[in-house]
Scaffold this active site. Structure first.
Site, PDB file in Angstrom:
ATOM      1  N   ASP A 142       0.826  -1.204   0.000  1.00  0.00           N
ATOM      2  CA  ASP A 142       0.000   0.000   0.000  1.00  0.00           C
ATOM      3  C   ASP A 142       0.866   1.264   0.000  1.00  0.00           C
ATOM      4  O   ASP A 142       1.890   1.321   0.678  1.00  0.00           O
ATOM      5  CB  ASP A 142      -0.874  -0.034   1.265  1.00  0.00           C
ATOM      6  CG  ASP A 142      -1.814   1.143   1.354  1.00  0.00           C
ATOM      7  OD1 ASP A 142      -2.649   1.295   0.460  1.00  0.00           O
ATOM      8  OD2 ASP A 142      -1.686   1.924   2.330  1.00  0.00           O
TER       9      ASP A 142
ATOM     10  N   GLU B 202       1.221  -0.461  -5.081  1.00  0.00           N
ATOM     11  CA  GLU B 202       0.155   0.527  -5.304  1.00  0.00           C
ATOM     12  C   GLU B 202       0.806   1.883  -5.574  1.00  0.00           C
ATOM     13  O   GLU B 202       1.222   2.570  -4.645  1.00  0.00           O
ATOM     14  CB  GLU B 202      -0.771   0.623  -4.089  1.00  0.00           C
ATOM     15  CG  GLU B 202      -2.013   1.425  -4.416  1.00  0.00           C
ATOM     16  CD  GLU B 202      -2.395   2.512  -3.409  1.00  0.00           C
ATOM     17  OE1 GLU B 202      -3.399   3.189  -3.647  1.00  0.00           O
ATOM     18  OE2 GLU B 202      -1.685   2.694  -2.407  1.00  0.00           O
TER      19      GLU B 202
END
Ligand code: GLC
Length: 631
Positions: free
Chosen positions: A278, A320
């Site tokens: 993330d 990401e």
């Protein structure tokens, strides 16, 4: 009697010992392959030999703890490194509670997922997070505990094992940029414990924070302005790039890096196949920089890749990186020093919706050409919608050349998708509309953006027909892009926006919840009924999925290119893999159009209708598409 038993046991023990030595030899081989580079990079970042030695020891312990099934999966995938690039890979992202209540619920729905032809699920964040201060689970307070309402680590073990039996791979988020303010480290830091304060960025006055603010942009300018938060109890400011309750971790501290890697390996050992890193561009901070994509971030990701290849080589890294292509691509690393296995095709996603709003495929064609020119080993995840907003990160330099300005165009797109302009039937809401910069992003489900919500509300059959056609055409086009397609749970039955988040005080401020609604299982009954919206969309997608699974030309690493159609609203994509060729035609306009292509290399058959069709001057109906296969 006794003697033979003893002999047998001894023999078994010897056998076991032989297996252990063998697997340790495998480990040693992997470790030795990467040791030099690993040590070099670690030393470059931290110059700390004892912490490096500790990391190596822990890697070996995690390897020893790794289950035999996972070790054999490691071995299988090591010998078949292209395992995730095949044409049958189809992903779906879902929130566990919205989809099926809890982890056990998800396990009970695996047959439904198979019916959707899905063999890769992304479980949205499910680790412990404080209620009301969770950012949809992206504020983790314990990396080794599942949220109580979703189940336990044992449930996760059992789900991943059940998935593996059915050939389904499981992806989870590794939120490494920050922890929740309730994480044990944060609690200790808040009480003034220096050891733990050094794991975050603390400042006793606003001098340094104000210097950072000069160069660091804001992620949530409206819902969480600024990059620092005053912590009364500690009498300090702490760095909080995202929400004030998400404290940025300080990766200059090797203790932070090591401990986070142990968490990472702990999760990998639960049977996770794909780890989504993330917010990866944000993990290294440096004064007088934007604190994004700094070189140290790449060092860390490269180290993570090597740790994976040593301890758990079946695990894939998905980065990401929600940024423009020049910033995304470096996260693949180089062919001999790879970083992430997969990245999101974010600019293409945003450009797709730009194309819907303008009915002009030129910018999209240019964007696809950029992606298609990259090495085939780079695998993108393609999607129409995800759990986050759509930021209008387009190639404005190209648009400018045609007299389209960034601000006015963003306004047009936001107006269009709210249903205010351009003959749009879309429904949705703005996200983080910044009163100062006038910038805003956008939130809604695919179905609502295609007009299904409005058509349903107005009970307008003609509008519904058009909306469903657009929805299916977009999926057909997404399947044709280079990489792996990812569905968003609910899209397979055209779920529309869910406005109930406004009644929840914890969610009301964050319009991303509009497209994070609960799955309407009662609607699943309709999936076989072609007189319903659910039935038409589900079966339409089913047909595409079946074709995709059958045709090799859909492999993630097939040769993919665009073909000029001399018609602004029609996009044409070609694909070739092992001698098989498919051409896709996609009409982004509500009017019938002709694609002036001229492929004269043989006979073609249209894969949906089974009819012969020549790829020469093809009439494509409004919001229609064709998959033409060379015979
Ligand atoms: C990622 C997630 C987003 C979250 C942010 C902070 O961008 O996709 O939902 O808010 O990270 O963790």
């Amino acid at each position: 009697m006794k003697k033979t038993l003893k002999k047998k046991l001894l023999k078994n023990k010897k056998k076991e010992a032989a297996v252990v030595t063998e697997t340790m030899q495998v480990y040693k081989r992997r470790f030795e392959k990467h040791f030099e580079e690993l040590q070099w990079l670690y030393t470059e970042l931290y110059g700390n030999n004892s912490m490096f030695a500790e990391l190596c020891d822990q890697m070996e312990s995690f390897y020893r703890e790794r289950g035999a099934d996972l070790k054999s999966l490691d071995f299988q995938r090591e010998t078949d490194p292209g395992w995730y690039k095949r044409n049958d890979m189809l992903g779906m992202m879902l929130y566990i509670d919205n989809f099926a209540g809890d982890l056990k619920g998800v396990q009970s729905k695996l047959e439904y997922l198979q019916k959707c032809n899905v063999n890769y699920i992304h479980l949205m964040p499910f680790l412990e997070t404080p209620k009301g201060r969770s950012d949809g689970g992206y504020a983790v307070s314990d990396f080794r505990k599942v949220q109580e309402n979703l189940g336990t680590m044992e449930d996760l073990d059992s789900l991943t094992a059940a998935c593996h039996k059915k050939g389904i791979r499981v992806c989870m988020d590794f939120v490494m940029n920050h922890t929740s303010e309730d994480h044990e480290w944060a609690q200790r830091a808040r009480r003034g414990d220096g050891e733990y304060m050094s794991r975050y960025f603390f400042f006793d006055n606003d001098h340094i924070p104000s210097l950072y603010e000069k160069t660091v942009p804001q992620v949530f300018p409206t819902t969480a302005p600024g990059n620092f938060t005053w912590v009364e109890e500690a009498g300090h400011f702490v760095m909080t790039t995202f929400y004030p309750y998400q404290w940025d971790l300080n990766y200059r501290n090797p203790r932070v890096f090591n401990e986070m890697m142990y968490n990472f390996l702990y999760l990998a050992n639960r049977g996770i196949d794909i780890i989504r890193i993330d917010a990866v561009p944000y993990i290294w901070k440096e004064l007088n920089t934007p604190c994004r994509n700094l070189p140290q971030v790449h060092t860390i990701v490269r180290i993570m890749r090597m740790i994976c290849e040593i301890v758990c080589p079946s695990v894939l890294l998905l980065g990401e990186v929600v940024m423009e292509p020049e910033k995304v691509v470096p996260y693949f690393g180089t062919l001999d020093k790879p970083e992430c296995h997969m990245l999101y095709n974010v600019t293409t996603m945003a450009t797709t919706w730009h194309t819907v709003a303008t009915r002009d495929v030129r910018l999209l064609k240019r964007q696809l050409d950029i992606v298609n020119s990259l090495p085939k080993d780079y695998v993108f995840l393609n999607y129409l919608r995800c759990h986050d907003d759509i930021g209008w990160g387009l190639d404005y330099a190209s648009l400018m050349a045609e007299g389209i300005g960034e601000c006015s165009h963003k306004k047009y797109l936001n107006d269009y998708f709210q249903g205010f302009a351009g003959g749009s039937n879309s429904r949705g809401e703005l996200y983080n509309a910044d009163p100062v910069s006038k910038d805003a992003r956008f939130c809604a489900t695919t179905a609502s953006m295609c007009g299904i919500e409005r058509a349903g509300f107005e009970q307008n059959d003609g509008m519904m027909e058009q909306a469903i056609r657009l929805d299916l055409m977009l999926h057909a086009y997404m399947f044709m892009q280079s990489g792996i397609p990812m569905l968003y749970s609910g899209d397979e039955i055209a779920q529309v926006n869910d406005y109930t988040y406004k009644e929840d005080p914890y969610k009301a401020e964050d319009s991303r919840y509009i497209h994070r609604g609960a799955m309407k299982w009662e609607r699943i009954e309709n999936i076989t009924d072609l007189d319903t919206v659910e039935g038409r969309v589900f079966q339409g997608l089913e047909q595409l999925e079946r074709i995709r699974k059958k045709e090799k030309a859909f492999a993630a690493n097939a040769d993919t290119w665009t073909i000029e159609t001399w018609e602004q609203s029609v996009l044409c994509i070609g694909r070739v893999f092992e001698g098989e060729k498919i051409i896709g035609l996609f009409n982004f306009s509500e009017h019938d159009k002709t694609a002036w292509i001229n492929e004269t290399d043989g006979d073609y058959v249209e894969l949906l209708s089974g009819e012969e069709m020549k790829p020469i001057g093809v009439n494509v109906p409004a919001y229609g598409f064709y998959y033409l296969k060379k015979e």
